[in-house]
Structures are given as C-alpha cells and as structure tokens.
Design an enzyme around this catalytic site. Structure first.
Site, short mmCIF file in Angstrom:
data_model
loop_
_atom_site.label_atom_id
_atom_site.label_comp_id
_atom_site.label_asym_id
_atom_site.label_seq_id
_atom_site.Cartn_x
_atom_site.Cartn_y
_atom_site.Cartn_z
N LYS A 154 0.84 -1.20 0.00
CA LYS A 154 0.00 0.00 0.00
C LYS A 154 0.88 1.25 0.00
CE LYS A 154 -3.62 2.28 2.66
NZ LYS A 154 -4.53 2.23 3.80
N GLU A 160 10.60 -4.39 4.72
CA GLU A 160 10.75 -5.79 4.31
C GLU A 160 10.48 -5.95 2.81
OE1 GLU A 160 8.98 -4.66 6.86
OE2 GLU A 160 8.97 -6.06 8.56
N GLY A 214 -4.79 -2.21 5.09
CA GLY A 214 -3.97 -3.34 4.63
C GLY A 214 -4.64 -4.69 4.88
N ARG A 215 -5.15 -4.89 6.08
CA ARG A 215 -5.72 -6.20 6.43
C ARG A 215 -7.09 -6.42 5.82
NH1 ARG A 215 -4.72 -2.78 10.43
NH2 ARG A 215 -6.38 -1.98 11.77
N GLU A 300 -4.63 -6.92 14.90
CA GLU A 300 -4.16 -5.59 14.49
C GLU A 300 -5.33 -4.60 14.55
OE1 GLU A 300 -2.44 -4.35 10.45
OE2 GLU A 300 -0.60 -4.79 11.53
N HIS A 330 -3.96 -33.37 17.80
CA HIS A 330 -2.79 -34.12 18.28
C HIS A 330 -1.71 -33.16 18.77
CE1 HIS A 330 -4.36 -37.93 16.70
NE2 HIS A 330 -4.92 -37.14 15.80
N LYS A 458 9.23 -0.20 14.30
CA LYS A 458 9.77 0.23 13.00
C LYS A 458 10.76 1.38 13.19
CE LYS A 458 5.62 -0.78 10.25
NZ LYS A 458 4.55 -0.21 9.44
O1 F6P Z 1 2.38 -3.93 10.00
C1 F6P Z 1 1.79 -2.73 9.67
C2 F6P Z 1 1.27 -2.68 8.28
O2 F6P Z 1 1.04 -1.35 7.97
C3 F6P Z 1 0.03 -3.53 8.05
O3 F6P Z 1 -1.13 -2.91 8.50
C4 F6P Z 1 0.08 -3.70 6.58
O4 F6P Z 1 -0.80 -4.70 6.13
C5 F6P Z 1 1.55 -4.03 6.39
O5 F6P Z 1 2.20 -3.19 7.32
C6 F6P Z 1 2.10 -3.84 5.01
O6 F6P Z 1 1.99 -2.51 4.58
P1 F6P Z 1 2.19 -2.11 3.06
O7 F6P Z 1 1.12 -2.77 2.26
O8 F6P Z 1 2.10 -0.62 3.04
O9 F6P Z 1 3.55 -2.59 2.63
#
Ligand code: F6P
Length: 488
Positions: A154, A160, A214-215, A300, A330, A458
């Site tokens: 987003k 990452e 995002g979620r 979240e 199990h 972060k």
């Molecule tokens: O972990 C925080 C967060 O902003 C989530 O809400 C989101 O889904 C994820 O990081 C990834 O964010 P982006 O789509 O901006 O890379």
C-alpha cells in the site's frame, strides 16, 4: 455456547446500546470512521456490484474500483493465455508476490484455499519475510525469463517489501539486463510516485485507495496475485460471496445477524465467562493459512489500549490462535479439553469435499463433530469410574486413575458449516469474520482501522540501522550491549 435466552437478550440490548448497526451504516456510507487517520474504511465498496454506487465522503468510488478490476481482469487474461510474456518472449509460469502483512496474508490464504479451483493458472509464490532465506528459497527454484514479480505494498515503503523487491530486481537484472524490468515487474500500491521511481511502468501498476486498510485489502488490486492464479471469474465469485455477507450484515435483524451474534458471543465468553483466548480450528487443510490471516485481521484491528476518545480501554481482543483440524487435535487440544482456563473454539467445516477420498472426508467430519461434543459434554468422574471398572480396574488404582481422565466439559464452541470451500463461500466466510471484528470494535469502543502499535518497533529498527547506532544516546544500554555482541 453457554448462553440462555436471558443472556442473549441482554447481549442484544448491548449491541443496541452500543449502536453496532449505526456504526455499520456509517462504515458503508464511507464516513471517516477511522478517525485517527481521518479516513473511511470502505473495503465493502470493493466487492459491491457495478450497479451499486458507493461514496467515501462526497467522492464517488465505484467507477474507479471497477476500472481497476477491469484492468486487472484484462491483465490476468493476457498473462494466463500467454499474450503477456517475459522480455525474451517466454510465457510466464511463475508469479512471486512480494509483500507483507495485509499485502501477503490475504492473497496467500485465498490462493491456498482456492488452489483446487485454480485450473491452469501460473504457479504462485509468496515472499514476505525480511529474512533473505525466504527470498533465496523461492528464487532458487525459478527461471528469471518466466517469472513475474508482483510488488504489493500500500505504502511502497515497507522495509521488508522494499528489501525483497530490490534483491529480486537485482536477480532479474543479472540474468536478463535492466531493460527486462518492465516485462517482469508489476506493482500494486497507492504510492504511484514510489512505484515509478522503482522502474515499474504505469500500465503495469494497479492502484487502490487510502480508505482500504492493509488487512482488509485482498478485495482490491492487492488480490491481483489471486486473480492471476485462479482467474478473473473465480476472483469475482470471491467478491460476490463477500458482498452477500455485507448485505446480510447490513440488513439482518440483530438476533439473526451472524457477525453480530459471533461478536456478542465473543464478548460474553471473554467478559462473563473469563475466556483466556479464542481458538480457530478450520477442518479444511486448504484453510491452513486462515488463522494467520485472521490473526492480523482481529489483533491488528482490536488489540488496542484506548477507546475512540483516547481514554484507557478495558480488556480488548484476547489472543486468537489455532491450526487446522485434525492436526491440532494431536497438538494443543489437550489443553482445550482439560486445562483450567477456558478457550472457546470456532470449528470451520466445509460440508462437501473437493477431492476423491470420500472416506477421509467422513473421518474429518466425524472428528470435528466429536471435538465439539467432547468440549460441550465432558466426562464426569462417575462415567470414568464405570468405564475403568468395566476394563477391570479396581480399588486404589482405579481412584488414582480417575481424575486424570475427567473432562470438565461445558466448554463453548461454534460450528461454522460451509456448503463447500469455493470462491463464493470463502468470500462470505472472510467477510463474516471482518464484520465480527468490526462489531467487536464497536462493542469495545475502539477504532478497528488504525494500527499505531506497529510503529515504535519500525522507528527503533531504523535507528539501529544507522552507522552511529552504538554511540546514539537515544539507544538504551540493553540494546546497545546486544549491538556490541552482534558486531563483535
Ligand atoms: O504492520 C503494519 C502494516 O502497515 C500492516 O497494516 C500492513 O498490512 C503491512 O504493514 C504492510 O503494509 P504495506 O502494504 O504498506 O507494505
């Protein structure tokens, strides 16, 4: 569930007092209910049919949503039939979705769940972790000339994702040269300027909007990887199933409203019965990633410490966890049956199998029902005594054995039945949990759509990555000593 008619009436009154349906109307109307970010939370618009016009504030959003969906459809069709191909003219056989959090969990879960209906789509791989081991493992098995990367973010700034994307780009350029990048990278983002800077062509960029959390984003262009794998018609069935649940949530009376009832039962279990956690047990192997998706959705969204007005909240979401049945029987079901703490379970079970092993599906169904019954009924000391005596155990040996074999029972669970695990019913199931989460946020009085709690870590990671980290006075002694250890 351990509710009688009186408790249920009280819970329904609570839903009325908290104005759950008023908040639902505000969400569907595109009001800025995510007040700490001054945004709407309008993911429901993403799965509304073309004819239904929806707005965020005064802005009409439906035309733009369907434009993107149509572009995704055209792209997916071109790629799936080999018209869109790599820089050397090869058909794309492998897609790598690079993204994390909502840009990974939703697409990954849906792709796994619908694999049986994917047909001849390209293979799909997911890279989320900043641990390069994941990227290395995925790239190790791929041919650059036949690989397409979908960079899903987003913000297009998540550490990452950007690290994985940069190394994927390097891997591709080493093999095919930098001119190949436009044919092997597409982007899904709201940050078009950063996408451009990365070198991804505008025609290969699929946008969405800040009112998509995002979620809650798999319904948007974030679902592109899903569409590439399962095809546009199946993806649209997923949207249709979710929309059917949206319509149910908005229109069903409180006492018949599934997301509301599930939220009320969660509140009852936690606040009245003292449940410690919430367990999810899908009796469907292909829902293996459902719990991870739901963990982000629920924790979240509702793992908050303050109410909407900033004053301290009481207990909010309990830890949500679980795994597929029958494996979890199990592993951790021992605790669910006999530990002193209470862990309500949602069993999720597709009625019809989509494989040829009917005998195994019978076993699966029997196990799901048996676990729910065992939690409910338990087994008394007297029942155990009779059973052991029948096996010839007597006297002290029998009495010593009894307490270990007693099940307290009266442990709540819900059984959710899907006719089958197809795109439509998966969409409905996901929307059901989304609205349960939202209804819970209203009952607790928290904002389900921000996530400030992920920011501090972060910020600190960014500090630690600076050259001067060990001499930075803002870094605490404990962390500095770890840094020294790691640099030694
Ligand atoms: O972990 C925080 C967060 O902003 C989530 O809400 C989101 O889904 C994820 O990081 C990834 O964010 P982006 O789509 O901006 O890379």
């Amino acid at each position: 569930q351990r509710v009688d008619a009186q408790a249920l009436q009280a819970l329904l009154r609570l839903a009325e007092e908290r104005d759950v349906m008023g908040w639902a109307s505000r969400m569907f109307a595109g009001d800025p209910i995510n007040h700490t970010e001054q945004r709407a939370a309008l993911h429901v618009a993403l799965r509304a049919p073309r004819a239904l016009r929806m707005t965020a504030g005064n802005t009409e959003v439906s035309v733009g949503i369907h434009e993107v969906l149509d572009r995704m459809t055209a792209f997916a069709e071109r790629l799936r039939c080999g018209v869109f191909c790599g820089a050397r003219g090869d058909a794309i056989t492998d897609i790598v979705n690079i993204g994390i959090g909502g840009s990974d969990l939703g697409p990954r879960m849906v792709c796994e769940a619908l694999d049986a209906v994917a047909g001849q789509g390209p293979r799909l791989h997911f890279v989320a972790n900043v641990d390069g081991a994941q990227l290395a493992a995925v790239l190790g098995g791929l041919d650059p000339a036949r690989t397409l990367f979908v960079i899903t973010s987003k913000t297009f700034s998540t550490q990452e994702t950007m690290a994985n994307a940069a190394n994927a780009r390097r891997w591709l350029v080493e093999a095919l040269g930098s001119d190949a990048v436009p044919s092997h990278f597409v982007a899904v983002s709201t940050n078009l300027a950063e996408v451009r800077r990365f070198g991804i062509a505008e025609e290969n960029t699929f946008g969405f909007w800040d009112w998509v959390g995002g979620r809650y984003s798999v319904w948007s262009a974030v679902g592109l990887s899903v569409m590439l794998r399962i095809g546009a018609p199946r993806f649209r069935e997923l949207l249709a199933g979710a929309h059917a649940m949206d319509a149910h949530f908005l229109s069903a009376p409180l006492g018949e409203n599934l997301p509301v009832l599930m939220a009320l039962l969660a509140v009852w279990n936690q606040h009245a019965l003292g449940a410690a956690t919430q367990v999810i047990a899908p009796y469907a192997q292909r829902l293996g990633s459902f719990v991870s998706w739901l963990q982000q959705l629920e924790m979240e969204s509702n793992g908050k410490g303050v109410l909407r007005d900033g004053t301290p909240a009481g207990p909010t979401t309990p830890a949500l966890w679980g795994d597929v049945g029958t494996n979890s029987q199990h592993a951790f079901f021992q605790m669910l049956h006999q530990s002193p703490s209470l862990h309500p379970v949602d069993f999720i079970l597709p009625v019809q199998a989509d494989h040829a092993y009917a005998d195994q599906h019978r076993l699966l169904i029997a196990n799901a029902l048996a676990q729910a019954a065992a939690l409910m009924r338990g087994k008394t000391a007297e029942e155990v005594r009779v059973e052991l005596a029948a096996r010839g155990l007597l006297g002290e040996a029998l009495e010593q054995a009894v307490p270990h074999r007693v099940f307290p029972g009266n442990r709540p669970s819900s059984l959710l039945l899907l006719p089958r695990l197809d795109a439509y019913h998966l969409g409905a199931l996901m929307a059901l949990y989304e609205h349960r989460t939202f209804a819970l946020s209203v009952l607790w009085g928290v904002n389900a759509f921000d996530q400030w709690g992920v920011e501090l870590g972060k910020q600190l990671a960014a500090q630690l990555l600076r050259e001067d980290a060990t001499s930075n006075p803002q870094i605490d002694d404990s962390t500095r000593s770890h840094l020294h250890l790691l640099q030694a």
